[in-house]
Scaffold this motif. Structure first.
Motif, mmCIF file in Angstrom:
data_model
loop_
_atom_site.group_PDB
_atom_site.id
_atom_site.type_symbol
_atom_site.label_atom_id
_atom_site.label_comp_id
_atom_site.label_asym_id
_atom_site.label_seq_id
_atom_site.Cartn_x
_atom_site.Cartn_y
_atom_site.Cartn_z
ATOM 1 N N LEU A 96 0.835 -1.206 0.000
ATOM 2 C CA LEU A 96 0.000 0.000 0.000
ATOM 3 C C LEU A 96 0.869 1.256 0.000
ATOM 4 O O LEU A 96 0.588 2.217 -0.726
ATOM 5 C CB LEU A 96 -0.931 -0.015 1.210
ATOM 6 N N ARG A 97 1.895 1.264 0.826
ATOM 7 C CA ARG A 97 2.796 2.422 0.893
ATOM 8 C C ARG A 97 3.453 2.681 -0.457
ATOM 9 O O ARG A 97 3.525 3.829 -0.926
ATOM 10 C CB ARG A 97 3.855 2.192 1.967
ATOM 11 N N GLU A 98 3.906 1.616 -1.091
ATOM 12 C CA GLU A 98 4.591 1.733 -2.390
ATOM 13 C C GLU A 98 3.671 2.340 -3.449
ATOM 14 O O GLU A 98 4.130 3.040 -4.353
ATOM 15 C CB GLU A 98 5.068 0.352 -2.835
ATOM 16 N N HIS A 99 2.359 2.092 -3.314
ATOM 17 C CA HIS A 99 1.412 2.581 -4.313
ATOM 18 C C HIS A 99 0.638 3.813 -3.840
ATOM 19 O O HIS A 99 -0.451 4.099 -4.335
ATOM 20 C CB HIS A 99 0.448 1.465 -4.697
ATOM 21 N N GLY A 100 1.195 4.508 -2.885
ATOM 22 C CA GLY A 100 0.621 5.798 -2.499
ATOM 23 C C GLY A 100 -0.413 5.760 -1.400
ATOM 24 O O GLY A 100 -1.023 6.793 -1.085
ATOM 25 N N GLY A 101 -0.656 4.586 -0.820
ATOM 26 C CA GLY A 101 -1.607 4.495 0.287
ATOM 27 C C GLY A 101 -2.782 3.596 -0.043
ATOM 28 O O GLY A 101 -2.799 2.897 -1.064
ATOM 29 N N GLY A 102 -3.770 3.627 0.823
ATOM 30 C CA GLY A 102 -4.948 2.783 0.640
ATOM 31 C C GLY A 102 -5.686 2.630 1.948
ATOM 32 O O GLY A 102 -5.516 3.439 2.878
ATOM 33 N N HIS A 103 -6.495 1.589 2.034
ATOM 34 C CA HIS A 103 -7.333 1.364 3.210
ATOM 35 C C HIS A 103 -7.136 -0.043 3.766
ATOM 36 O O HIS A 103 -6.964 -1.003 3.009
ATOM 37 C CB HIS A 103 -8.815 1.548 2.858
ATOM 38 N N ILE A 104 -7.197 -0.135 5.080
ATOM 39 C CA ILE A 104 -7.284 -1.406 5.781
ATOM 40 C C ILE A 104 -8.554 -1.364 6.614
ATOM 41 O O ILE A 104 -8.741 -0.439 7.415
ATOM 42 C CB ILE A 104 -6.067 -1.653 6.682
ATOM 43 N N VAL A 105 -9.433 -2.334 6.400
ATOM 44 C CA VAL A 105 -10.708 -2.383 7.116
ATOM 45 C C VAL A 105 -10.751 -3.666 7.926
ATOM 46 O O VAL A 105 -10.604 -4.751 7.374
ATOM 47 C CB VAL A 105 -11.901 -2.339 6.134
ATOM 48 N N ASN A 106 -10.950 -3.522 9.222
ATOM 49 C CA ASN A 106 -11.011 -4.690 10.105
ATOM 50 C C ASN A 106 -12.411 -4.825 10.687
ATOM 51 O O ASN A 106 -12.911 -3.905 11.336
ATOM 52 C CB ASN A 106 -9.984 -4.568 11.226
ATOM 53 N N LEU A 107 -13.031 -5.968 10.438
ATOM 54 C CA LEU A 107 -14.341 -6.270 11.007
ATOM 55 C C LEU A 107 -14.139 -6.791 12.420
ATOM 56 O O LEU A 107 -13.522 -7.827 12.623
ATOM 57 C CB LEU A 107 -15.060 -7.317 10.157
ATOM 58 N N THR A 108 -14.651 -6.059 13.395
ATOM 59 C CA THR A 108 -14.548 -6.543 14.771
ATOM 60 C C THR A 108 -15.931 -7.050 15.188
ATOM 61 O O THR A 108 -16.461 -7.945 14.561
ATOM 62 C CB THR A 108 -13.975 -5.474 15.707
ATOM 63 N N SER A 109 -16.543 -6.462 16.202
ATOM 64 C CA SER A 109 -17.802 -7.019 16.685
ATOM 65 C C SER A 109 -18.429 -6.061 17.680
ATOM 66 O O SER A 109 -17.742 -5.236 18.304
ATOM 67 C CB SER A 109 -17.541 -8.370 17.366
ATOM 68 N N ALA A 110 -19.739 -6.201 17.855
ATOM 69 C CA ALA A 110 -20.406 -5.498 18.946
ATOM 70 C C ALA A 110 -19.738 -5.831 20.273
ATOM 71 O O ALA A 110 -19.614 -4.986 21.167
ATOM 72 C CB ALA A 110 -21.883 -5.895 18.991
ATOM 73 N N SER A 111 -19.272 -7.066 20.378
ATOM 74 C CA SER A 111 -18.650 -7.537 21.620
ATOM 75 C C SER A 111 -17.271 -6.949 21.857
ATOM 76 O O SER A 111 -16.684 -7.167 22.922
ATOM 77 C CB SER A 111 -18.562 -9.061 21.620
ATOM 78 N N SER A 112 -16.728 -6.230 20.880
ATOM 79 C CA SER A 112 -15.447 -5.561 21.102
ATOM 80 C C SER A 112 -15.567 -4.493 22.177
ATOM 81 O O SER A 112 -14.612 -4.238 22.918
ATOM 82 C CB SER A 112 -14.962 -4.899 19.806
#
Length: 278
Positions: free
Chosen positions: A119-135
């Protein structure tokens, strides 16, 4: 040029709905799952079903490299693959606890390690992490699952600050109870195999009844897997550095009680909501 999403856990539930939503929105999609033959949608030149076991670092790396080879680059990494366990902590086998953490925490972390340099090499981007209500508001009798998801939630909130200067945005998706997934059927299917000491039996049955009742007669409208997928899609189109995307009226209420009330109010509410009938 179409953007590319790399999605784990794409064979069912949230992952499958997300792969479909991104493909429909014009993205290229690397739809990863343990067995690519489980993908039952029409083939598309913008969607690549590929094998990935999130508990195996070599599998993670080879799948990511295959996705890059297919579409030249990845713009969004979406960690959805996960497992749950409904059990009494006292009798939950150590191997189950370790598998929960390997799948729900260490797998996403390893994928992030692989993806961040790209991602860094290509100028960035997004990381999306699915957690939970229980988090944030933990469900009883799911202690190890809650802990694994809470750890991912906390990790995501922390590492977003490290990655922001590299133009890599980290998002957290926190769905409430989604009855259209396989959670309730899996709870009932696993019930006969649970080691439940007599001291816990009444409370376990109370919580099983709770899940069944809320699935059949929810007190508020509950979200679907497609609602969660749309939240994920919205999160990668957001430039306001919003961290959390809460999905579901039930989870909105839990978040309000956790963060917008006093500790005594929250404690009293949580005992009413989750406490054993004494």
């Amino acid at each position: 040029m179409a953007r590319t999403a790399f999605i784990t856990g794409s064979s069912t539930g949230f992952g499958k709905a997300t792969a479909v939503a991104f493909c429909d929105a014009g993205w290229n999609v690397v739809a990863t799952m343990r067995n690519p033959q489980d993908w039952d949608r029409e083939p598309s030149d913008r969607l690549l079903p590929i094998a990935l076991d999130v508990t195996e670092p070599t599998s993670i790396r080879s799948a990511f490299e295959a996705g890059v080879a297919a579409f030249a680059r990845v713009d969004a990494v979406i960690n959805i693959a996960g497992i749950a366990a409904f059990s009494v902590f006292e009798t939950t086998p150590d191997k189950v606890v370790r598998l929960l953490f390997e799948t729900n925490l260490f797998g996403p972390l390893e994928l992030m390690r692989v993806a961040i340099p790209h991602l860094r090499e290509h100028g960035g981007g997004h990381i999306v992490n699915l957690t939970s209500a229980s988090s944030i508001v933990p469900e009883p009798l799911m202690a190890a699952y809650n802990a694994s998801k809470a750890a991912l939630d906390n990790f995501s909130e922390t590492v977003r600050l490290e990655l922001a200067p590299q133009n890599i945005e980290v998002k957290i998706i926190e769905p409430g109870f989604v009855p259209t997934t396989a959670l309730v059927p899996k709870l009932y299917a696993s019930a006969p195999t649970l080691d439940i000491p007599p001291a816990y039996a009444a409370y376990v049955q109370q919580r099983m009844n709770f899940f069944a009742q809320h699935a059949a007669e929810p007190p508020v409208p509950l979200p679907t897997a497609e609602d969660v997928a749309q939240a994920i899609l919205a999160s990668v189109n957001d430039d306001a550095r919003r961290l959390r995307w809460v999905v579901g009226e039930d989870q909105n209420e839990r978040m309000r009680m956790k963060w917008s009330t006093s500790e005594p109010e929250y404690t009293a509410w949580s005992w009413r909501e989750f406490g054993p009938a004494l």
